[in-house]
Scaffold this active site. Structure first.
Site, PDB file in Angstrom:
ATOM      1  N   THR A  73       0.829  -1.209   0.000  1.00  0.00           N
ATOM      2  CA  THR A  73       0.000   0.000   0.000  1.00  0.00           C
ATOM      3  C   THR A  73       0.863   1.258   0.000  1.00  0.00           C
ATOM      4  OG1 THR A  73      -1.820  -1.129   1.124  1.00  0.00           O
ATOM      5  CG2 THR A  73      -1.768   1.273   1.269  1.00  0.00           C
ATOM      6  N   GLN A 178       0.481 -10.138  -5.494  1.00  0.00           N
ATOM      7  CA  GLN A 178       0.023 -11.525  -5.411  1.00  0.00           C
ATOM      8  C   GLN A 178       0.831 -12.456  -6.306  1.00  0.00           C
ATOM      9  OE1 GLN A 178      -1.897 -12.817  -3.294  1.00  0.00           O
ATOM     10  NE2 GLN A 178      -3.027 -11.076  -2.468  1.00  0.00           N
ATOM     11  N   SER A 198       4.974  -6.954  -1.855  1.00  0.00           N
ATOM     12  CA  SER A 198       4.663  -7.046  -0.427  1.00  0.00           C
ATOM     13  C   SER A 198       5.218  -8.354   0.112  1.00  0.00           C
ATOM     14  CB  SER A 198       3.154  -6.977  -0.212  1.00  0.00           C
ATOM     15  OG  SER A 198       2.840  -6.984   1.167  1.00  0.00           O
ATOM     16  N   HIS A 200       4.795 -10.095   2.970  1.00  0.00           N
ATOM     17  CA  HIS A 200       4.035 -11.089   3.727  1.00  0.00           C
ATOM     18  C   HIS A 200       3.211 -12.011   2.844  1.00  0.00           C
ATOM     19  CE1 HIS A 200      -0.206  -9.446   3.820  1.00  0.00           C
ATOM     20  NE2 HIS A 200       0.430  -8.368   3.417  1.00  0.00           N
ATOM     21  N   THR A 236      14.781   5.575   9.422  1.00  0.00           N
ATOM     22  CA  THR A 236      15.618   4.417   9.727  1.00  0.00           C
ATOM     23  C   THR A 236      14.945   3.145   9.234  1.00  0.00           C
ATOM     24  OG1 THR A 236      16.505   5.526  11.675  1.00  0.00           O
ATOM     25  CG2 THR A 236      16.747   3.130  11.579  1.00  0.00           C
ATOM     26  N   CYS A 323      -8.842  -7.539   2.627  1.00  0.00           N
ATOM     27  CA  CYS A 323      -8.133  -6.300   2.975  1.00  0.00           C
ATOM     28  C   CYS A 323      -9.077  -5.144   3.257  1.00  0.00           C
ATOM     29  CB  CYS A 323      -7.163  -5.935   1.852  1.00  0.00           C
ATOM     30  SG  CYS A 323      -5.870  -7.151   1.578  1.00  0.00           S
TER      31      CYS A 323
END
Length: 402
Positions: A73, A178, A198, A200, A236, A323
């Site tokens: 995102t 995806q 992404s 995860h 950071t 989501c």
């Protein structure tokens, strides 16, 4: 009685890979800021750069084209900001099946938004794209077309769309969130100018992602400060998350061939669904799809009721995209494909991973078929105003796998 659970919601988030867990734990035991020049800082910097190399290798990009973000995102918002402010983009042509991360970011980007339709199989209409690219007086254009849809798994003709965009002097953004780890992804071969990732989705910890940005293009940061991430994203770095992302990327590259077996499981699932409920509709069935994804429904069902019954039976699945803050809302993807609302509202998404088995598939189909009976009974009660049926009231006690 303890019910054995089966996780079949990998498109929402994949289980963290053991390699990523180990990488994160190792980094958490260290101290050092990647921007520091002492030995500890240099060690942290090396962890970040090694991960950058691993992620770049997975998508056939250059390490210098990888900017780590907090997820897909943020990458989408960063891409649109930089496209507008560094590339002079004034208009975005957005496919009607894009993820909300791109759709909502586009709506708030200040760009003129035009929608690219899809056909009944969920594939972008390239003839319509040609017409949109040929529109005079629209200013510099960005085309946004995802590589694989999160709900249906349908794979889009990104390379063809990118070639059309380039010929028209436009730019190409593809959301590969995806796709990566579930199909070969080649940033150069796709011809994209920017790509969203992404971690995860492929087995890293949550909260880490990346924007791939073609290195010869100008860039404008959204977050300013210390100039980290090649001066594209200050702050950071999330060193543990980045290390986990790198480890997951290396593991995903190693396990690429496993999706042949997963495709066989997906096909077995769909064959069993058709045998159990002949009128089941599998969305995008006639299009190229991700090996692990199946989105299906049958008339008279309600996904919210189905999800509760299936969860009691031990299955973690989704109603289309997961989501939307836990809410089951109408799928804009199925709406764009012309699926009637009464069929779309019962859609369930199964997205498989490396650990799923044939036995889980068989057990799931039995459970879904029973849940469909209960969900139809519940829908009938709602329509007639009758008290909730005994079959639905008994779901918690009787929803045990056969």
């Amino acid at each position: 009685m303890t019910i054995e659970r089966a996780y079949m919601d990998h498109n929402a988030t994949a289980p963290v890979r053991p390699e990523a867990v180990e990488a994160v734990a190792r980094v958490l035991a260290l101290t050092g800021n990647p921007s520091s020049v002492h030995a500890e800082g240099r060690a942290a910097h090396k962890i970040v750069e090694d991960a950058r190399v691993a992620v770049a290798a997975l998508v056939k990009a250059k390490p210098a084209e990888i900017t780590f973000t907090s997820g897909g995102t943020e990458a989408a918002n960063l891409a649109l900001h930089a496209a507008r402010n560094a590339l002079g983009i004034r208009r975005i042509v957005l496919s009607s099946v894009e993820h909300d991360a791109v759709r909502v970011a586009a709506a708030h980007s200040g760009l003129e938004v035009e929608v690219l339709p899809v056909n009944e199989n969920g594939i972008a209409d390239l003839a319509a794209l040609a017409g949109l690219l040929d529109a005079p007086g629209k200013g510099r254009t960005l085309v946004a077309l995802m590589l694989a849809n999160n709900e249906t798994g349908v794979i889009q003709p990104v390379a063809e769309a990118a070639a059309m965009a380039r010929a028209a002097g436009a730019f190409m953004l593809t959301d590969a969130v995806q796709a990566v780890g579930r199909m070969p992804v080649d940033f150069v071969a796709l011809g994209a100018d920017m790509m969203l990732l992404s971690g995860h989705k492929l087995g890293s910890p949550q909260g880490i992602g990346a924007l791939v940005w073609r290195d010869e293009l100008a860039f404008e940061p959204l977050i300013r400060g210390g100039g980290q991430e090649l001066r594209r994203r200050s702050g950071t770095e999330n060193v543990p998350g980045i290390a986990g992302f790198g480890a997951a990327a290396r593991a995903a590259a190693r396990d690429a061939d496993a999706y042949t077996r997963i495709a066989e499981l997906r096909d077995a699932l769909e064959a069993a669904l058709k045998a159990a409920v002949p009128d089941v509709r599998i969305f995008g069935e006639n299009a190229p799809r991700l090996a692990n994804t199946s989105l299906f429904s049958s008339a008279g069902l309600n996904a919210e009721t189905l999800l509760m019954i299936l969860d009691l039976d031990g299955f973690a699945v989704s109603a289309g995209s997961a989501c939307s803050s836990g809410k089951v809302a109408r799928s804009h993807v199925l709406e764009a494909m012309g699926v009637p609302p009464e069929l779309a509202k019962g859609a369930i998404r199964v997205s498989l991973g490396l650990a799923n088995t044939r036995a889980e598939i068989e057990r799931f189909v039995q459970s879904w078929a029973r849940a469909a009976v209960k969900a139809r009974a519940h829908e009938s009660d709602v329509k007639t105003g009758a008290p909730e049926s005994a079959s639905v009231r008994a779901a918690a006690s009787s929803a045990v796998p056969a």
